[in-house]
Design a protein around this motif. Structure first.
Motif, PDB file in Angstrom:
ATOM      1  N   PHE A  43      38.908  34.290  35.824  1.00 12.11           N
ATOM      2  CA  PHE A  43      40.068  35.314  36.204  1.00 12.11           C
ATOM      3  C   PHE A  43      39.972  34.755  37.719  1.00 12.11           C
ATOM      4  O   PHE A  43      39.194  34.009  38.177  1.00 12.11           O
ATOM      5  CB  PHE A  43      39.794  36.616  36.184  1.00 12.11           C
ATOM      6  N   ALA A  61      41.060  41.556  40.302  1.00 10.99           N
ATOM      7  CA  ALA A  61      40.884  40.634  39.213  1.00 10.99           C
ATOM      8  C   ALA A  61      42.008  40.358  38.425  1.00 10.99           C
ATOM      9  O   ALA A  61      42.519  41.249  37.697  1.00 10.99           O
ATOM     10  CB  ALA A  61      39.675  40.968  38.371  1.00 10.99           C
ATOM     11  N   GLU A  62      42.465  39.049  38.624  1.00  9.84           N
ATOM     12  CA  GLU A  62      43.850  38.900  38.117  1.00  9.84           C
ATOM     13  C   GLU A  62      43.999  38.053  37.078  1.00  9.84           C
ATOM     14  O   GLU A  62      42.813  36.868  37.033  1.00  9.84           O
ATOM     15  CB  GLU A  62      44.637  38.395  39.198  1.00  9.84           C
ATOM     16  N   GLU A  63      44.333  38.051  35.728  1.00 12.27           N
ATOM     17  CA  GLU A  63      44.302  37.178  34.451  1.00 12.27           C
ATOM     18  C   GLU A  63      44.793  35.840  35.196  1.00 12.27           C
ATOM     19  O   GLU A  63      45.876  35.943  35.739  1.00 12.27           O
ATOM     20  CB  GLU A  63      45.118  37.746  33.596  1.00 12.27           C
ATOM     21  N   ALA A  96      46.216  42.558  36.130  1.00  9.18           N
ATOM     22  CA  ALA A  96      45.429  42.667  37.122  1.00  9.18           C
ATOM     23  C   ALA A  96      44.775  44.003  37.181  1.00  9.18           C
ATOM     24  O   ALA A  96      45.263  44.951  36.870  1.00  9.18           O
ATOM     25  CB  ALA A  96      45.933  41.972  38.554  1.00  9.18           C
TER      26      ALA A  96
END
Length: 384
Positions: free
Chosen positions: A146, A179-181, A124
């Motif tokens: 995401f 922003a997280e994968e 992230a």
């Protein structure tokens, strides 16, 4: 120290449903309680010894409240950290510690903590505001889809959104965010770890969580999780490692993803009683609430094993209804074996607001899951 039928005072910051359920056990043990909450109609008000209305984020309010009690705990993370730190520095027992809370309260700091301590988690990136995130989307520096998360003030599915295109960010607040994968997962799991100041530590069984696709809110919690025992052992081991790194006292609910390859990735933690542990009131030898109380008072921890399979169904406000609450068809489920409703005491409903839960216990987890679905399809939380 004598906690029972004495002058000992336990302070609880937050007067919502988690506090209300904790008060069941303080009343069972006859422990005197003080509660602080912003709402005059807080669910805790009916069950504590002393209720105070006030802002949990205001330094003076939290500090002055804490000075009145012997041990201070909380049922919500959004409290004034500076006040807790001052109280702790003056010798007041605060559990979990503000040092722990500081690492958890902000999701960006929490995520970086996992990365720095080699705790398995999804990659992230943190952004100071939405505008900076948008720049990276436009410049194709972020791979979509995401998961967007605001770093503070998110709860019950609020503050989380899957971003598949630039248009998806249009109505999001311009606040600090991550922003997280996206993780391709089989299951969302959780493990509650209980730890007292003396270092005694226990874990509850791994539970499986099923979420509402629109509200991003837990609909069902299933215990035990329907997963391979090796995966369950891995999840409990990682939860214990997370607990050790945070050095918490009380409960720590560790939410995790089980990937397609059966790896375990930590999603988020909560340093308090948690939605994923409500089943324990009926299904466990010792509920999460009693064990939180035992932990913060440095008493021996209770047995965390399950007596029977348990499933929890969240009762959330139905879409299209706001106002004075009505639990439609609740009389029907009261006639079913192994079914126990818990009403939180919130007088006003609105779409997706958590208003209560129902626990289903049965020797057969599959039978319990079927009854849980029947409960979900029978009760509606509507308004007049």
């Amino acid at each position: 120290m004598n906690y029972f039928s004495s002058n000992f005072k336990l302070g609880i910051l937050g007067g919502g449903q988690l506090g209300k359920m904790l008060l069941f056990d303080t009343r069972k043990f006859d422990i005197q309680t003080y509660v602080l909450d912003p709402s005059e109609e807080a669910p805790c008000k009916i069950a504590c010894n002393h209720f105070f209305q006030g802002d949990l984020m205001d330094f003076e309010t939290v500090y002055n409240f804490g000075k009145q009690v012997d041990v201070l705990t909380f049922e919500i993370e959004l409290v004034n950290l500076e006040a807790l730190e001052k109280l702790e520095n003056e010798g007041k027992k605060v559990y979990p510690s503000p040092k722990t809370l500081k690492l958890i309260q902000n999701k960006g700091i929490q995520k970086n903590f996992y990365l720095e301590h080699n705790i398995p988690t999804a990659p992230a990136k943190t952004f100071k505001n939405l505008k900076k995130l948008v720049v990276e989307i436009v410049e194709s520096k972020l791979e979509m889809p995401f998961v967007w998360k605001c770093t503070e003030f998110g709860y019950d599915g609020n503050g989380v959104k899957i971003i598949r295109s630039l248009q998806d960010v249009e109505n999001l607040p311009n606040v600090e965010c991550i922003a997280e994968e996206m993780v391709p997962f089989k299951n969302e799991l959780a493990v509650i770890v209980c730890r007292n100041p003396s270092g005694e530590i226990k874990t509850y069984p791994v539970v499986e969580m099923e979420f509402h696709p629109e509200a991003n809110q837990v609909e069902y919690v299933i215990c035990p999780a329907r997963i391979d025992e090796k995966v369950a052992e891995k999840a409990r081991a990682i939860a214990l490692e997370v607990s050790k790194k945070f050095n918490h006292v009380g409960l720590l609910a560790v939410e995790m993803f089980q990937t397609q390859d059966d790896e375990i990735l930590v999603n988020e933690v909560a340093p308090r009683p948690h939605n994923s542990g409500h089943y324990s009131i009926e299904a466990s030898y010792t509920s999460q609430f009693e064990n939180h109380l035992r932990a913060i008072l440095d008493l021996p921890l209770g047995n965390t094993d399950s007596k029977v399979a348990g499933i929890m169904v969240n009762l959330s406000g139905a879409e299209g209804f706001s106002g004075d609450v009505i639990y439609e068809n609740i009389e029907t489920i009261l006639g079913w074996n192994g079914v126990t409703p818990h009403i939180y005491g919130k007088k006003q409903t609105r779409p997706f607001r958590k208003m209560g839960h129902v626990t289903i216990v049965n020797e057969d987890i599959n039978v319990a899951r079927k009854i849980a679905e029947d409960v979900k399809n029978t009760i509606r939380v509507i308004s007049k």
